[in-house]
Design a protein around this motif. Sequence first.
Motif, PDB file in Angstrom:
ATOM      1  N   LYS A   1      -1.774   0.929  10.274  1.00 41.40           N
ATOM      2  CA  LYS A   1      -2.378   1.745  11.334  1.00 41.40           C
ATOM      3  C   LYS A   1      -2.882   3.083  10.782  1.00 41.40           C
ATOM      4  CE  LYS A   1       0.068  -0.083  15.302  1.00 41.40           C
ATOM      5  NZ  LYS A   1       1.078   0.170  16.323  1.00 41.40           N
ATOM      6  N   PHE A   2      -3.785   3.685  11.539  1.00 42.02           N
ATOM      7  CA  PHE A   2      -4.206   5.041  11.213  1.00 42.02           C
ATOM      8  C   PHE A   2      -3.265   6.024  11.926  1.00 42.02           C
ATOM      9  CE2 PHE A   2      -8.296   2.914  10.371  1.00 42.02           C
ATOM     10  CZ  PHE A   2      -8.563   3.456   9.118  1.00 42.02           C
TER      11      PHE A   2
ATOM     12  N   THR B   1     -15.834   5.324  11.942  1.00 39.59           N
ATOM     13  CA  THR B   1     -14.686   6.208  11.745  1.00 39.59           C
ATOM     14  C   THR B   1     -13.912   6.425  13.036  1.00 39.59           C
ATOM     15  OG1 THR B   1     -16.057   8.120  12.146  1.00 39.59           O
ATOM     16  CG2 THR B   1     -15.778   7.446   9.875  1.00 39.59           C
TER      17      THR B   1
ATOM     18  N   ARG C   1      -4.963   5.021   6.164  1.00 35.81           N
ATOM     19  CA  ARG C   1      -3.924   4.315   6.899  1.00 35.81           C
ATOM     20  C   ARG C   1      -2.548   4.849   6.491  1.00 35.81           C
ATOM     21  NH1 ARG C   1      -6.618  -0.009   9.287  1.00 35.81           N
ATOM     22  NH2 ARG C   1      -8.679  -0.243   8.366  1.00 35.81           N
TER      23      ARG C   1
ATOM     24  N   SER D   1     -11.889   4.643  14.502  1.00 33.99           N
ATOM     25  CA  SER D   1     -10.495   4.189  14.448  1.00 33.99           C
ATOM     26  C   SER D   1      -9.539   5.303  14.037  1.00 33.99           C
ATOM     27  CB  SER D   1     -10.385   3.020  13.492  1.00 33.99           C
ATOM     28  OG  SER D   1     -11.115   3.271  12.326  1.00 33.99           O
ATOM     29  N   TRP D   2     -10.034   6.249  13.257  1.00 35.25           N
ATOM     30  CA  TRP D   2      -9.084   7.285  12.837  1.00 35.25           C
ATOM     31  C   TRP D   2      -9.384   8.659  13.411  1.00 35.25           C
ATOM     32  CZ3 TRP D   2     -11.645  10.996  10.061  1.00 35.25           C
ATOM     33  CH2 TRP D   2     -12.751  10.596   9.296  1.00 35.25           C
TER      34      TRP D   2
ATOM     35  N   ASN E   1      -1.340   6.912   3.170  1.00 41.72           N
ATOM     36  CA  ASN E   1      -0.788   8.262   3.238  1.00 41.72           C
ATOM     37  C   ASN E   1       0.502   8.354   2.449  1.00 41.72           C
ATOM     38  OD1 ASN E   1      -1.746  10.676   4.978  1.00 41.72           O
ATOM     39  ND2 ASN E   1      -2.451   8.897   6.137  1.00 41.72           N
TER      40      ASN E   1
ATOM     41  N   SER F   1      -3.725   8.462  13.825  1.00 40.10           N
ATOM     42  CA  SER F   1      -4.039   8.787  15.225  1.00 40.10           C
ATOM     43  C   SER F   1      -3.593   7.679  16.179  1.00 40.10           C
ATOM     44  CB  SER F   1      -5.538   9.019  15.389  1.00 40.10           C
ATOM     45  OG  SER F   1      -6.248   7.859  15.033  1.00 40.10           O
ATOM     46  N   GLN F   2      -3.275   6.496  15.634  1.00 46.33           N
ATOM     47  CA  GLN F   2      -2.814   5.409  16.506  1.00 46.33           C
ATOM     48  C   GLN F   2      -1.308   5.449  16.732  1.00 46.33           C
ATOM     49  OE1 GLN F   2      -4.677   2.542  13.853  1.00 46.33           O
ATOM     50  NE2 GLN F   2      -6.028   1.872  15.502  1.00 46.33           N
TER      51      GLN F   2
ATOM     52  N   ASN G   1      -8.066   9.957   7.764  1.00 44.39           N
ATOM     53  CA  ASN G   1      -8.953   8.853   7.403  1.00 44.39           C
ATOM     54  C   ASN G   1      -8.252   7.780   6.573  1.00 44.39           C
ATOM     55  OD1 ASN G   1      -8.690  10.800   5.363  1.00 44.39           O
ATOM     56  ND2 ASN G   1     -10.452  10.013   4.302  1.00 44.39           N
TER      57      ASN G   1
END
Lengths: 366, 553
Positions: free
Chosen positions: A137-138, B547, A98, B549-550, A102, A140-141, A96
Amino acid sequence: MTTTTSNKAFLSIHELSKKFGDFVALSDISLEIYEGEFVCFLGPSGCGKTTLLRAIAGLDMQTTGRIIQAGQDISVLPPSERDFGIVFQSYALFPNMRVAKNIAYGLENQTKQSRSEINSRVEELLALVGLPEQGTKFPSQLSGGQQQRVALARAIATSPGLLLLDEPLSALDAKVRAHLRHEVKALQQRLGITTIMVTHDQEEALTMADRFVVLSDGRVEQIGSPEEIYQQPQTAFVADFVGTMNFLPATVQADGVEVGGVKLDCDLAGINTAPGMTMAIRPEDFNFAISEDTDGNQWPIEIHYVEFLGSFVRLGIHWGADDSIRAYADVSANLYRRLGLHQGETRTVNLPSEHIRLYPAGRKPL
Amino acid sequence: MRLSRDDIIMRAFMITIGLYLVVTLALPLYTMLSKSFENSDGMFIGLTNYIEYFNTPALVYSIENSLFIALITTAITITIAYTFAYALTRSCMPFKGLFKALTMIPILVPSLLPGIALVYLFGNQGMLKELMFGHSIYGPIGIIIAEVFFTLPHAIIILITALSIADARMYEAALSLRASRTRIFFTVTIPGCRYGLISAAFVVFTLAITDFGAPKVIGGDFNVLATDIYKQVIGQQNFEMGAVVSMVLMIPAVFAFVVDRIVQKRQAASLTAHAVALVPKPNKNFDRTMLVFCMLVSFFLLGMLGVCQYAALVKFYPYDLNIGLTNYQFDLMDGGGWDSYLNSIELASWTAILGTVLVFTGAYMVEKCRGFDNGRSVFQMLAMLPMAVPGLVLGLAFIFFFNAPDNPLNVIYHTMIILVISTIVHFYTVSHLTAVTALKQLDVEFESVAASLKAPFYRTFWRVTVPICLPAILDISIYLFVNAMTTVSAVIFLYGPDTNLASVAVLNMDDAGDIAPAAAMGMMIFYTAAGVRLAHYFLSRMLDKRTQSWKMR
């Protein structure tokens, strides 16, 4: 290759043991790791390598034994009071947050840093791991390899004294993995950070580590440089686990051994000989290019089959009564063509005596 | 091992919440157990109460009656629920989402409501009385229909999950071996969801044997264990005998609970990550049959609700069939009036807020705490225990424990506090399991990484765990809210003059013969629960979008 390595023990482990109920996960482990060194814990699954790493991190407490890091006894300290950064196989990035958040997570726990100091440090780390401009970016991207680098940046953000890598490349596909090996190693050398990596992949260990600790059944089998481990394996287990090895039944005779009716000269000094032993030979140590001045053991073998493996060719060779002895021999594709080797023909093979290693018989290799 | 500050704080939290469970569950149950061995003066009399119980035929019949009701209900509910779940997962019929939503209706109403609907349909002046062919709805027939209505959604939820985990490759393998449809059904489908079937059967059995609402409203002279407890305590003030019946009622509940736990463990082990999801193929006849079946079931559920709504609006059935809101003038009836409705909202809100905080924090501590294995397993056991305790038994145990003159906590008796406390503990287990499931899906190494980065655990809890688990946290709060609105069983013994509740008002108005206002109040509970559910649905959707996006995978 060990430019950053000094001879001062940075981390010493003394007689460390770990039991889960009746199961002994680690038994009496003692080893030293030097400052700036890249050490791999290598072994099959269940050998205790991850348990040992987690004991060093304080995540799983050892049953007995001591751990000294940078002169301080950290044996009973909780993880939050030890000095290490860690990268897991799953990366454990906070999904959750970016990427920049992190990486900044550890920095924000150090009260003395201002927001702008943290931001510039994050930028610096992103550049260091080759991900500039990706901070917003997150996780997962990002691709798996990129996530792995973010995890690495987060782990080294606070400049810990020790970097722990728990199978960090296992979740990646082969190409990315090979590429990242070099990057991680280069980064480690640049930062000069003492690093321990757990892996079951011997190729990974060979390309990255300054030294190996080979573990099996919770015990240390051998500690040494990649060359030592590969060329002078001290136990049949190490010989078998690292690289490919032929194990052949041998009978000890005066200044040599007999294998399948062939008498081979070898140095028996310093070996606890028994009448029956296991002889270990690397496939690439069989020499087919024989000239008049070739020294050492020579005997005829039959080429039973030929397996083309790209850059080299693996031969299945037989000798002895009823072809009782069967072994692999590796020849470079180049040499294979030059010598014109064929399936079914009989050739003379040469084996220099220094490549012969003997182990007590009985223990079944993997 | 030296403990870090985090370790100490986490253990303190866990022990505190564990103590809450000890005080509100273990101690009351223990008190009740010891009461069952005492006479009304508090003297220990050994098994005398039990001997008296088993020598009173009227009471012992109830055991047989309860088992009969529970077994028949289980058989009917599982058959309907399985077919329904099968239609939703294995057919290509339209409107699956709508059907799934409709099956949730019974969860949103007190179990008294289907009884009231049945009275209007098949009672002495019922609209469809002729369909009973001279039989009476007051008794086993009525109870069973009401229990089927009440238990259906619980079974359907479990069976949908069980049927959704099928591996398409098993079906392809069976087809390639030329197995017939019937053979595939019995060799692949049924074994594939057998744990779900067993689990659903035991959940339905437990709900039916411990339910109090339906037999109270529609049971007539047909006594079951749950109504016996109520009669012993409220009617005859024989608390000790109430305790004995409670202990008897605990036996099937605990048995079902243990079997369910074993089955759940097996099921978890049989799941594989590599299964290929089964996508149903269109089949005109089959899909049409399933559609008709689902429409019939939905008609049953909607019909019961519709009858209640009709009953609530008709001025004076069956003599004045004009529609109006006279039955909503609760302040003119005995039963607590509109205040009881407001009290229910208050109870549900407190239960949802405090309960969610308590449950989620407890689950986090027990999942993420380092070491302290014994403490953790004791906590786990305490968290699972409420599932095995029927609501009426919990309520009675609360009387024994909290109303004792020498207990300093007795000041909370009859207050909102005791209602909130009892409702949280009553519905603790399912909430706890929801939280644990969500927490288990998080990377186990988050805490290790955070510790290596010197972040205190509460920072990671607040910034990582809670945001990721927000959907589960919302689920827990909505579950607690809805159940607090609809529950009758535990609170029936605990409310006071100023803390009457809507669900209890339904019961009391029905008892007093004011069935229409009872139906009206029941519908108020339905509107509220349905409204909150709807709000939850849209909130979840919004959250999901934000949420996205993640979201991993």
